[in-house]
Design a protein around this motif. Structure first.
Motif, mmCIF file in Angstrom:
data_model
loop_
_atom_site.group_PDB
_atom_site.id
_atom_site.type_symbol
_atom_site.label_atom_id
_atom_site.label_comp_id
_atom_site.label_asym_id
_atom_site.label_seq_id
_atom_site.Cartn_x
_atom_site.Cartn_y
_atom_site.Cartn_z
ATOM 1 N N THR A 1 -0.485 22.280 -12.641
ATOM 2 C CA THR A 1 -0.143 20.875 -12.904
ATOM 3 C C THR A 1 -0.807 19.937 -11.892
ATOM 4 N N THR A 2 -1.961 20.314 -11.381
ATOM 5 C CA THR A 2 -2.667 19.487 -10.400
ATOM 6 C C THR A 2 -3.016 18.122 -10.984
ATOM 7 N N SER A 3 -2.775 17.086 -10.216
ATOM 8 C CA SER A 3 -3.043 15.730 -10.679
ATOM 9 C C SER A 3 -4.546 15.438 -10.711
ATOM 10 N N PRO A 4 -5.020 14.712 -11.722
ATOM 11 C CA PRO A 4 -6.427 14.274 -11.733
ATOM 12 C C PRO A 4 -6.788 13.455 -10.498
ATOM 13 N N LEU A 5 -5.789 12.809 -9.894
ATOM 14 C CA LEU A 5 -6.048 12.006 -8.698
ATOM 15 C C LEU A 5 -6.509 12.870 -7.528
ATOM 16 N N TYR B 1 -6.619 20.203 -19.557
ATOM 17 C CA TYR B 1 -7.303 19.619 -18.398
ATOM 18 C C TYR B 1 -7.861 20.690 -17.467
ATOM 19 N N HIS B 2 -7.103 21.727 -17.205
ATOM 20 C CA HIS B 2 -7.569 22.731 -16.242
ATOM 21 C C HIS B 2 -8.386 23.846 -16.877
ATOM 22 N N THR C 1 -12.383 21.894 -12.451
ATOM 23 C CA THR C 1 -10.960 21.967 -12.128
ATOM 24 C C THR C 1 -10.587 23.340 -11.591
ATOM 25 N N LEU D 1 0.246 16.027 -5.072
ATOM 26 C CA LEU D 1 -1.019 15.925 -5.785
ATOM 27 C C LEU D 1 -1.386 17.254 -6.450
ATOM 28 N N SER E 1 0.754 19.746 -7.293
ATOM 29 C CA SER E 1 1.756 20.327 -8.202
ATOM 30 C C SER E 1 2.536 19.304 -9.021
ATOM 31 N N GLN E 2 2.578 18.048 -8.580
ATOM 32 C CA GLN E 2 3.300 16.978 -9.280
ATOM 33 C C GLN E 2 4.759 17.352 -9.546
ATOM 34 N N GLU F 1 6.631 23.977 -5.817
ATOM 35 C CA GLU F 1 5.715 23.079 -5.095
ATOM 36 C C GLU F 1 5.795 23.327 -3.587
#
Length: 207
Positions: free
Chosen positions: A11-15, A56-57, A62, A101, A103-104, A109
């Motif tokens: 669940t890594t953030s795109p940020l 996404y991943h 990624t 960032l 793990s959101q 986490e």
């Protein structure tokens, strides 16, 4: 560097990738941790919107699934010295910065994703065991959900041998079935890596 998998998807953030300056592609280049099957066998229909339909991943640049369980790691410090330094930096500001960032707020986490994130940044090789972790020494709660007290992790050498057979199984299936080949991740990966053909190595006690 050898790492072991956790139970959950990434669940890594795109940020995170924006902050670290890592370019992320739009096309699907893998399915979960399958780096070996040609994406044409599992990629989304070309009529769909690639950006919004591709996991996404599963995109280039990624961190791949699955998440990491860092109760045990094997690290060549000479090769991965930069990895250790960068992961140390991530952990200095972990709870208020890099943990969210990476793990959101996802399950487990903490520092566990910082090591693969650092190796990924430097494009240094690492192997994450394919056999998923198992739950052990637990009980059933009032809702009849299994609560475990230990995580079972498996031998990476046996795991790597099994992976070679998985790759061969995929190649043979494509060759034998031709246009009728149907990609099935569970069949080739999840169902193949089992306790009976793997070797237990660690029992990680929780708490």
């Amino acid at each position: 560097m050898i790492t072991w998998p956790d139970f959950w998807r990434r669940t890594t953030s795109p940020l995170f990738y924006q902050i670290t300056g890592q370019k992320i592609g739009t096309e699907q280049v893998r399915h979960l941790n399958d780096f070996f099957t040609d994406p044409k066998y599992y990629a989304i229909d070309s009529d769909e919107d690639i950006i919004f339909s591709t996991p996404y991943h599963d995109r280039a640049g990624t961190l791949p699934d699955w998440t990491t369980e860092s109760g045990e790691m094997l690290i060549n410090k000479k090769l991965h010295f930069k990895t250790l330094l960068l992961s140390l930096y991530y952990n200095f500001d972990g709870p208020y910065g890099y943990y969210p960032l990476l793990s959101q707020g996802g399950a487990g986490e903490g520092d566990k994703e910082t090591f693969v994130a650092a190796a990924h940044y430097y494009k240094l090789p690492y192997y994450q065991v394919y056999k998923m972790a198992d739950r052990a020494y637990g009980w059933y709660n009032k809702e009849q959900n299994y609560e475990h007290s230990s995580i079972v992790q498996y031998d990476p050498l046996t795991d790597y041998e099994n992976l070679q057979q998985v790759k061969k199984n995929i190649e043979d299936a494509i060759k034998n079935e031709g246009e009728n080949f149907q990609y099935d991740y569970d069949k080739f990966f999840t169902d193949y890596f089992q306790p009976y053909n793997s070797k237990q190595l660690f029992y990680h006690k929780l708490g």
